[in-house]
Design an enzyme around this catalytic site. Structure first.
Site, PDB file in Angstrom:
ATOM      1  N   GLN A 103     110.823 -28.181  72.176  1.00  0.00           N
ATOM      2  CA  GLN A 103     111.782 -27.655  73.145  1.00  0.00           C
ATOM      3  C   GLN A 103     111.088 -27.435  74.494  1.00  0.00           C
ATOM      4  O   GLN A 103     110.209 -26.586  74.629  1.00  0.00           O
ATOM      5  CB  GLN A 103     112.380 -26.335  72.652  1.00  0.00           C
ATOM      6  CG  GLN A 103     113.502 -25.820  73.539  1.00  0.00           C
ATOM      7  CD  GLN A 103     114.025 -24.474  73.072  1.00  0.00           C
ATOM      8  OE1 GLN A 103     113.338 -23.468  73.167  1.00  0.00           O
ATOM      9  NE2 GLN A 103     115.256 -24.452  72.566  1.00  0.00           N
ATOM     10  N   TYR A 174     118.193 -19.668  80.724  1.00  0.00           N
ATOM     11  CA  TYR A 174     116.959 -20.169  81.324  1.00  0.00           C
ATOM     12  C   TYR A 174     117.283 -21.173  82.452  1.00  0.00           C
ATOM     13  O   TYR A 174     118.443 -21.399  82.786  1.00  0.00           O
ATOM     14  CB  TYR A 174     116.063 -20.767  80.248  1.00  0.00           C
ATOM     15  CG  TYR A 174     115.532 -19.743  79.274  1.00  0.00           C
ATOM     16  CD1 TYR A 174     114.779 -18.658  79.727  1.00  0.00           C
ATOM     17  CD2 TYR A 174     115.801 -19.831  77.909  1.00  0.00           C
ATOM     18  CE1 TYR A 174     114.292 -17.700  78.845  1.00  0.00           C
ATOM     19  CE2 TYR A 174     115.319 -18.868  77.017  1.00  0.00           C
ATOM     20  CZ  TYR A 174     114.572 -17.806  77.493  1.00  0.00           C
ATOM     21  OH  TYR A 174     114.096 -16.847  76.624  1.00  0.00           O
ATOM     22  N   CYS A 346     118.095  -7.976  60.386  1.00  0.00           N
ATOM     23  CA  CYS A 346     117.686  -6.596  60.698  1.00  0.00           C
ATOM     24  C   CYS A 346     117.015  -6.467  62.058  1.00  0.00           C
ATOM     25  O   CYS A 346     116.779  -5.351  62.537  1.00  0.00           O
ATOM     26  CB  CYS A 346     116.760  -6.069  59.617  1.00  0.00           C
ATOM     27  SG  CYS A 346     115.153  -6.902  59.560  1.00  0.00           S
ATOM     28  N   GLU A 410     112.797   3.175  37.231  1.00  0.00           N
ATOM     29  CA  GLU A 410     113.743   3.580  38.266  1.00  0.00           C
ATOM     30  C   GLU A 410     114.650   4.666  37.691  1.00  0.00           C
ATOM     31  O   GLU A 410     115.296   4.456  36.660  1.00  0.00           O
ATOM     32  CB  GLU A 410     114.578   2.379  38.728  1.00  0.00           C
ATOM     33  CG  GLU A 410     115.768   2.724  39.614  1.00  0.00           C
ATOM     34  CD  GLU A 410     115.393   3.585  40.820  1.00  0.00           C
ATOM     35  OE1 GLU A 410     116.024   4.649  40.989  1.00  0.00           O
ATOM     36  OE2 GLU A 410     114.472   3.206  41.573  1.00  0.00           O
ATOM     37  N   LYS A 428     126.501  -4.346  54.939  1.00  0.00           N
ATOM     38  CA  LYS A 428     126.251  -4.181  53.500  1.00  0.00           C
ATOM     39  C   LYS A 428     126.116  -5.532  52.803  1.00  0.00           C
ATOM     40  O   LYS A 428     125.278  -5.699  51.912  1.00  0.00           O
ATOM     41  CB  LYS A 428     127.367  -3.364  52.857  1.00  0.00           C
ATOM     42  CG  LYS A 428     127.158  -3.124  51.360  1.00  0.00           C
ATOM     43  CD  LYS A 428     128.198  -2.182  50.782  1.00  0.00           C
ATOM     44  CE  LYS A 428     128.031  -2.038  49.278  1.00  0.00           C
ATOM     45  NZ  LYS A 428     126.679  -1.586  48.895  1.00  0.00           N
TER      46      LYS A 428
END
Length: 657
Positions: A103, A174, A346, A410, A428
């Site tokens: 690129q 850009y 995230c 657990e 979620k």
């Protein structure tokens, strides 16, 4: 469901690509400080080629470093000395039957004077990008022609290096994008004004590359089909641009969106639906016969296949999906969809404090040379892990791959830890992907998972383990505020687990972060009157400004009352008292109930007694005060990967004592 459309051959110009999967250009900061290709960079891209990716587009590469860079460690192709590095990179990708484009890029007004040695940044016109905040200098006509030549020479060097084609970065605000947009191009010379004049910069580059490199050397253009900025590129204008580009010989179009002022449309938060940008590619494909590439938060093989099957695009680019799982393509091809580690959006890769590309759920990203092949152990050993959150499961996954017998305890009835508390439906879905991936790995690798079991020291010692990893997470963080013990005060876990319910109440929520915002949203949906009093937390520092603003705007649109820049001085049975952090002015908010949503603090009751009984005890995740997902997963991976050397160090320390 068959995903056969993904694995059909495709062509861009005269280059045949073995499947329809593209890894788009994404900055890694893995280049040297001088802009040279590094061994780590080659390892990073080769890992993705080895994983089956059809076309890899190498990250933003400066055709002119003095004024054109957008990042510190950015690749360069503005001198012959850089050709050999790209040659090595091309050979690494070609070794695995992948194709590689580079690129070509110039930042224009989306640069900073700190990157230009203090020189004023440049642009087609002296119009400031608000996100940058620096006034650019208008390029002279001669400078524009010189930059055209530098793009062309950059492409020539790429071809000499054995690169298969180039992508011209005409998106994301850009320099090329700045020439195309009527908002940023207000020139009066031959490169501004009319549509044809605004196209001239890009046209001269394309025609020059074709003349110098030949028609069989593909030239692709990435466009922001919609900049989501008033006066900028929009779908209607981009359709016209696309038809023009096809006429002048461009071989493919990559349909992206946004610029620095609308950065949340470029790198999306977890709140965006999968594939929300695909409609932009679909609109462009209606206008041209050359291949069109779709992009934008695309994660699942079935979703990719549907885009291709429905004719919305010819290729599908997945950026962060390739950071999260370099083997995405091979796993999809072999029908191992459940083994794909899907990106959860995230934003760790863009907001992490790491100096180079990193991923909260794939620790090896950008560190492939540091963590190479997992070496199986020679003798059977047992490791006990306490806690089935993401850190504990990641440790179990890596240890099992190394050949350890792993028992994971657990105390709850399901795996996933605090990831299970995310409630926004779009967010979620993404966190559930990661829980499902790790849970599937536990089953596939035959980890002995014991749910509904709170581990005790005696229970752990009975295994005579080689090592113990404590991933016991955190407990609710209650701030030192008078009144937190009142009966009308609870914490978010009480609400999330249904132990506390609210109906037509006035509820104050104290805190910040994603969990906090989801609590406010749910309370509003249930008909409550809600006041969010933003108090800083460790987790809130992981939220970037654009995501925070988007979250707050969503809550404001639901008529939630948002209070910022206040500290809570006292909680009463029917009111919360606050004090302005700047002026000290006091205020009072009438309430029925208060929910504290200020994250967690380490919960680690087993460490001290276990250290008296066993030598090799390690603590990870929230239990070790790693208060974010990347910290927990990173802890789990690294402790498991290096566990033998960590144990050896402990033994050496004991011998010295």
């Amino acid at each position: 469901m068959s995903n056969h459309h993904i694995f059909e051959n495709g062509k861009i110009g005269e280059v045949t690509i073995k499947n329809r999967v593209v890894m788009p250009a994404m900055g890694t900061n893995l280049a040297s400080s001088e802009g040279e290709v590094t061994d780590q960079q080659i390892a990073y891209y080769e890992e993705r080629a080895k994983g089956g990716t059809g076309l890899i587009t190498i990250e933003v590469t400066a055709i002119e470093a003095e004024l054109g860079k957008a990042t510190v460690n950015q690749l360069r192709i503005d001198d012959d000395r850089f050709v050999s590095g790209f040659s090595r990179l091309a050979k690494a990708v070609h070794k695995h039957d992948g194709k590689i484009f580079v690129q070509l890029h110039h930042a224009g007004r989306e640069s900073y004077s700190m990157l230009t040695g203090g020189k004023q940044i440049v642009a087609p016109s002296p119009i400031t990008c608000e996100a940058v905040g620096e006034v650019p200098r208008e390029l002279t006509t001669e400078e524009v022609k010189d930059l055209v030549n530098k793009f062309i020479i950059g492409a020539v060097r790429c071809k000499r290096a054995g690169i298969d084609g180039v992508e011209l970065h005409g998106a994301h605000g850009y320099l090329i994008n700045q020439f195309l947009s009527p908002h940023t191009n207000q020139r009066t010379d031959e490169y501004g004004g009319s549509f044809e004049n605004r196209m001239r910069f890009l046209k001269d580059i394309v025609m020059g590359i074709k003349e110098q490199c030949g028609n069989d050397f593909p030239v692709m253009v990435r466009l922001s089909v919609d900049e989501f900025e008033e006066g900028g590129m929009d779908v209607s204008l981009s359709k016209k641009v696309s038809r023009y580009l096809e006429e002048i010989g461009v071989d493919a179009l990559h349909a992206s969106a946004g610029n620095y002022n609308s950065i949340d449309k470029v790198v999306e938060s977890p709140l965006f639906e999968q594939g929300w940008r695909v409609y932009l590619a679909e609109e462009i494909k209606k206008e041209v016969n050359i291949p069109v590439i779709a992009v934008g938060s695309i994660r699942e093989p079935q979703f990719v296949n549907s885009i291709l099957a429905d004719g919305k695009a010819d290729f599908v680019a997945m950026g962060r999906s390739h950071i999260a799982d370099p083997e995405w393509t091979r796993k999809a091809m072999e029908g191992r969809d459940e083994e794909i580690r899907k990106c959860i959006s995230c934003l760790h890769c863009t907001k992490s404090s790491n100096p180079h590309v990193s991923c909260s759920i794939n620790v090896r990203a950008g560190r492939e040379r540091e963590f190479q092949e997992i070496t199986p152990i020679e003798e059977k050993r047992h490791v006990v892990i306490v806690g089935g959150g993401p850190g504990g499961m990641e440790a179990a996954r890596v240890l099992s791959l190394k050949g350890y017998d792993v028992t994971l305890f657990e105390k709850d009835d399901k795996l996933g830890g605090q990831l299970n508390l995310v409630s926004d439906p779009v967010h979620k879905q993404k966190t559930d992907w990661f829980i499902a991936y790790l849970s599937n790995e536990m089953e596939r690798l035959q980890v002995d998972v014991r749910l509904n079991t709170e581990a005790s020291t005696d229970m752990i010692e009975s295994f005579q383990p080689y090592a113990v990893i404590l991933a016991t997470g955190g407990e609710i963080n209650i701030p030192n505020i008078e009144g937190t013990q009142l009966p009308n005060v609870c914490h978010y876990m009480d609400y999330k687990t249904g132990q506390k319910t609210f109906d037509n109440k006035h509820v104050a929520v104290l805190g910040s972060g994603l969990i906090c915002h989801s609590v406010v949203r749910h309370l509003k949906e249930e008909g409550n009157d809600v006041t969010l009093i933003e108090l800083p937390t460790k987790s809130s520092r992981r939220i970037d400004d654009s995501t925070r603003l988007r979250l707050l705007n969503r809550l404001k649109n639901m008529n939630a009352n948002i209070v910022t820049n206040q500290k809570v001085s006292e909680i009463h049975p029917n009111a919360v008292q606050t004090e302005d952090r700047t002026t000290g002015e006091k205020a009072e908010f009438e309430i029925d109930d208060v929910i504290i949503a200020m994250g967690v603090k380490p919960y680690n009751p087993l460490e001290e007694p276990l250290r008296k009984m066993l030598d090799n005890v390690f603590v990870i995740g929230d239990a070790a005060d790693s208060y974010f997902l990347g910290g927990a997963v990173g802890d789990g991976f690294e402790k498991a990967f290096d566990i033998e050397s960590l144990v050896d160090k402990k033994e050496e320390a004991l011998e010295i004592q």
